[in-house]
Design an enzyme around this catalytic site. Structure first.
Site, short mmCIF file in Angstrom:
data_model
loop_
_atom_site.label_atom_id
_atom_site.label_comp_id
_atom_site.label_asym_id
_atom_site.label_seq_id
_atom_site.Cartn_x
_atom_site.Cartn_y
_atom_site.Cartn_z
N HIS A 115 -8.05 10.18 4.20
CA HIS A 115 -7.44 9.17 5.05
C HIS A 115 -7.72 9.47 6.52
CE1 HIS A 115 -4.51 8.41 1.60
NE2 HIS A 115 -5.10 7.25 1.81
N GLY A 116 -7.80 8.43 7.32
CA GLY A 116 -7.96 8.61 8.76
C GLY A 116 -9.42 8.83 9.13
N ASN A 142 -9.96 0.64 0.45
CA ASN A 142 -8.98 0.46 1.53
C ASN A 142 -9.63 0.69 2.89
OD1 ASN A 142 -7.39 0.43 -0.77
ND2 ASN A 142 -5.74 1.60 0.16
N ASP A 173 0.83 -1.19 0.00
CA ASP A 173 0.00 0.00 0.00
C ASP A 173 0.88 1.26 0.00
OD1 ASP A 173 -2.38 1.49 0.27
OD2 ASP A 173 -2.30 1.41 2.46
N HIS A 174 0.54 2.23 -0.79
CA HIS A 174 1.23 3.52 -0.81
C HIS A 174 2.75 3.44 -0.92
CE1 HIS A 174 -2.02 6.41 -0.36
NE2 HIS A 174 -2.61 5.54 0.41
N HIS A 223 -9.64 5.26 -1.38
CA HIS A 223 -8.86 5.29 -0.13
C HIS A 223 -9.57 6.23 0.82
CE1 HIS A 223 -4.65 3.95 -1.53
NE2 HIS A 223 -5.49 3.64 -2.49
N GLY A 224 -9.45 5.92 2.10
CA GLY A 224 -9.91 6.89 3.09
C GLY A 224 -11.42 7.03 3.17
N GLY A 225 -12.16 5.93 3.03
CA GLY A 225 -13.61 6.02 3.11
C GLY A 225 -14.16 5.74 4.51
N ASP A 282 2.43 5.49 -5.22
CA ASP A 282 1.68 6.73 -5.00
C ASP A 282 2.62 7.93 -5.15
OD1 ASP A 282 0.18 8.87 -4.27
OD2 ASP A 282 -0.15 8.24 -2.20
#
Ligand SMILES: [Zn+2]
Length: 288
Positions: free
Chosen positions: A179-180, A231, A81-82, A209-211, A103
């Site tokens: 994210h977060g 993710n 990832d990333h 990402h970041g949902g 990324d």
């Protein structure tokens, strides 16, 4: 069911309008818990490991993850990832990951294209799939993952050029996630019309990402509009560690991990199961 590539995993999701959860795991107990719930739900799964998590578990864990995956009846992908550098991508390929994300979305467009293209050429030469990112997914806190305070939405015309020039297998898009975990005063909203335009333009599997804090009904809609990988990191880690805090606080004499971790794993599995259902991935292992 063997370990498979990200491309093969997501092609089936793309054809059948579901999303595969990519669960970030940071220790062996989390990993086995995620495998168990994926098997209970008969759902395909992506085991995602972020560079910060790699530094914690080390790539020495990857052969054990692959071993567990090979005796599973659900398809499994091991995904870096990333990825931040070309060197990390080589490390991932050497270690046995079957999918990588490069990324470079924080770089100018042409530089993002250049490094992503280089990673694709290398990874594809040995059968490893590549996810790229275009646009800037927001960041709500300072933990591990990349992101900025402000979201820069992915432009469909740029995305088309990016996919054509790099040859990526899937693309992480910025459509209004961060994210977060969201602070209480922020209310996230997805641009579903932008997602539809991106999917119509690109056709390839799209990644969210970041949902973590977006409402379930928006996430559910995004799956039906062409998101094929989502993710999940913060949500399962919060469940896991909240339960662990409770257990450790209740009985201060506990010391054996096998007395402490099982209830934390069980709590994490409840959250993971909700995501699998929300993404319409339950039962989909039967399609492979
Ligand atoms: Zn991310």
């Amino acid at each position: 069911m063997p370990l498979i590539t990200g491309k093969d995993l997501l092609a089936v999701a793309n054809d059948n309008d579901f999303a595969v959860p990519a669960f970030n795991i940071s220790d062996w107990a989390m990993f086995t818990g995620i495998m168990d719930i994926s098997e209970e739900k008969n759902a395909p799964v992506i085991i995602a490991i972020h560079p910060d998590e790699v530094s914690h578990v080390t790539t020495d864990l990857i052969p054990a993850i692959a071993h567990r995956a090979h005796r599973s009846h659900v398809p499994v992908v091991i995904h870096w990832d990333h990825g931040g550098t070309y060197e990390q991508m080589i490390t991932a390929i050497q270690a046995g990951f079957t999918s990588v994300m490069i990324d470079a979305s924080m770089l100018p467009f042409e530089e993002n294209v250049a490094i992503t293209k280089k990673v694709v050429e290398t990874a594809h030469a040995v059968g490893v799939s590549v996810e790229g990112e275009l646009g800037t997914i927001g960041a709500n806190d300072s933990y591990g993952e990349s992101g900025a305070a402000e979201i820069i939405y992915t432009d469909p015309a740029d995305a088309k050029r990016f996919v054509e020039e790099t040859g990526v297998d899937s693309l992480a898009v910025a459509i209004g996630t961060s994210h977060g975990l969201y602070p209480a005063e922020k209310s996230p909203a997805l641009k579903l019309d932008l997602l539809e335009e991106l999917k119509a333009t690109l056709g390839i599997p799209l990644v969210l990402h970041g949902g973590s804090s977006n409402p379930d009904d928006e996430i559910g809609k995004s799956v039906k509009l062409g998101v094929n990988k989502i993710n999940i990191s913060s949500d399962i880690k919060v469940s896991y560690h909240e339960a662990m805090r409770g257990i450790l606080g209740t009985d201060r004499k506990l010391r054996e991990p096998n007395a402490i971790q099982p209830a934390a794993i069980a709590a994490m599995k409840v959250t993971a199961a909700q995501k699998i259902d929300l993404f319409d991935a339950a039962g989909k292992a039967a399609l492979y």
